[in-house]
Enzyme design. Structure first.
Site, PDB file in Angstrom:
ATOM      1  N   CYS A   1      24.154  63.527  36.064  1.00 18.19           N
ATOM      2  CA  CYS A   1      23.485  63.623  34.768  1.00 18.19           C
ATOM      3  C   CYS A   1      23.283  65.049  34.275  1.00 18.19           C
ATOM      4  CB  CYS A   1      22.142  62.901  34.821  1.00 18.19           C
ATOM      5  SG  CYS A   1      22.297  61.140  35.200  1.00 18.19           S
TER       6      CYS A   1
ATOM      7  N   CYS B   1      16.873  65.832  36.158  1.00 19.14           N
ATOM      8  CA  CYS B   1      17.226  65.368  37.497  1.00 19.14           C
ATOM      9  C   CYS B   1      18.649  64.844  37.458  1.00 19.14           C
ATOM     10  CB  CYS B   1      16.275  64.258  37.943  1.00 19.14           C
ATOM     11  SG  CYS B   1      16.283  62.826  36.828  1.00 19.14           S
TER      12      CYS B   1
END
Length: 471
Positions: free
Chosen positions: A135, A455
């Site tokens: 991500c 994250c």
């Protein structure tokens, strides 16, 4: 770790009630508080090249399986690149390099950066490569661009990311693949018939892309549910935060604040000009949903999780000298950044907690110096768990080697135009959205410093300080 967190954090200074008040305070704020214009030092360093974000765009982020369903990833990436060219008026041959991120690769266009660049009309003399870091893939693309410019290799780099969840590669089983490869090598009819006769019904079962961490065999949603439980984050808190995200995103969309979104004519369909996942609901409706991962007692649901999204983003990054020479007025300086990694089992989604203090220390700043915070919202529970971890002296001392807590961002400065829960989360495109949003919010709100944090799968994370360009 989980049992230790449950025991210690429930007795830590940040209670569930206080965390709920964080969300409630933000939800009740009808008028966004403008960041106070402060006389702060610049983060420019002697002898270090200033690197600027000239502009950034993205396609509308759409729920997978909707309007983009018949496209390919490079189609979306190409649209973002063309949108950036149109927005900036940049000559195509002025770009020295292109870096793009993607997570789930289309095998036909494994270097999607190159294919999209050629499709967008960039010079075939412009090198391009693709990066992947879950991500934070476009975060990695941007910082790769920064590195190329800082090293003197380039003056103008386009970075971006694309994700296309409407069509993912589905493989034959490994046994079937081995049989098919052997068939390709078989030299006699008898050998081919023998191999065909070895195929069993079970061999025909498809192999879907992994949705679980390779190192732990656990899905991210399951990890988010456990993390929320470990930090004592209630279902109510998660639903409140998710509602906040959708409410603020809707307000930003209606007010024309999401100016990074470009219109895109989908072949054979209508022009798309806005995100379609922003759907403010009610607490009562959200409460009716069942747990999505840990059943029946989990707290992570479809309503408080980010959804599968198709979309692409792109930003133009240049040396300040080059940008000014070409007549551009940059939006922001890209300053210090860090990457972190930690235990992928129990701390999979705590990247922002670990990365934020490191990048602040690197920049010589404190939390109070930051006017705008943009954190990636993978799950509402993940955000609330990070806020609690950042407010916990015990967590800082036990896991981070710090004497005192990091401190949580003030909610009036936090994700004020919505986030991944509402705007959508095309895995590799989110990082550029975060950076561009920080630049736009700093301009709109009169702040000087912004902080991006996210994250990522594998227990990794990223944070970057962005400084407003003088207006």
């Amino acid at each position: 770790m989980t049992s230790m967190l449950l025991t210690s954090l429930r007795s830590s200074p940040l209670t569930s009630l206080q965390a709920a008040q964080f969300a409630a305070r933000s939800l009740s704020t009808s008028v966004h508080l403008r960041a106070q214009a402060k006389s702060k030092k610049t983060l420019a360093k002697p002898g270090v090249k200033n690197i600027v974000l000239v502009d950034g765009v993205r396609t509308p982020f759409l729920l997978s399986g909707t309007i983009y369903a018949d496209l390919m990833p490079h189609d979306l990436a190409r649209a973002a690149l063309q949108g950036l060219l149109n927005r900036t008026g940049l000559p195509k041959d002025a770009v020295d390099y292109i870096v793009y991120g993607t997570v789930i690769q289309e095998v036909k266009t494994s270097n999607v950066a190159r294919e999209a660049a050629l499709g967008a009309g960039f010079s075939d003399k412009t090198p391009a490569h693709t990066v992947t870091m879950a991500c934070i893939s476009s975060n990695q693309a941007m910082t790769t661009a920064v590195g190329l410019i800082a090293a003197g290799q380039c003056d103008a780099v386009v970075a971006g990311g694309v994700e296309f969840m409407s069509d993912v590669p589905i493989r034959h089983s490994r046994r079937m693949r081995k049989t098919m490869l052997s068939l390709n090598k078989a030299k006699t009819l008898g050998a081919r018939l023998s191999l065909l006769g070895s195929i069993r019904l079970a061999h025909l079962a498809p192999e879907l892309p992994a949705v679980a961490e390779f190192s732990t065999a656990e899905t991210m949603g399951h990890s988010a549910d456990r993390l929320a439980a470990a930090f004592g984050v209630s279902r109510l808190e998660q639903d409140e935060f998710a509602l906040r995200s959708h409410t603020l995103a809707k307000k930003a969309q209606d007010s024309g604040l999401l100016s990074d979104v470009i219109s895109f004519k989908v072949p054979g369909k209508d022009i798309v000009s806005k995100d379609n996942g922003i759907r403010p609901s009610t607490m009562e409706q959200m409460a009716k949903l069942k747990p999505a991962f840990i059943k029946p007692h989990g707290t992570v649901t479809a309503a408080n999780s980010s959804f599968l999204t198709d979309g692409a983003s792109a930003v133009l990054i240049m040396s300040e000298e080059k940008a000014l020479a070409m007549g551009y007025k940059p939006k922001a300086y890209l300053r210090d950044f860090v990457y972190v990694s930690q235990d992928p089992k129990d701390q999979l989604l705590l990247g922002p907690t670990y990365a934020t203090p490191k990048v602040l220390e690197k920049s010589g700043l404190t939390m109070n110096d930051i006017d705008v915070f943009e954190f990636h919202e993978a799950f509402a529970g993940q955000i609330m768990a990070n806020l609690k971890a950042m407010e916990s002296d015990w967590f800082a001392q036990t896991y981070m080697g710090r004497k005192t807590k990091v401190g949580a961002p003030p909610m009036e400065k936090f994700n004020s135009w919505g986030g991944s829960l509402s705007l959508g989360h095309p895995f590799a495109a989110t990082g550029c959205r975060l950076a561009t949003t920080v630049a736009h919010r700093l301009q709109k709100e009169g702040g000087q410093y912004g902080l991006v944090a996210a994250c990522a799968a594998g227990g990794q994370g990223h944070a970057m300080v962005i400084e407003a360009y003088p207006q």
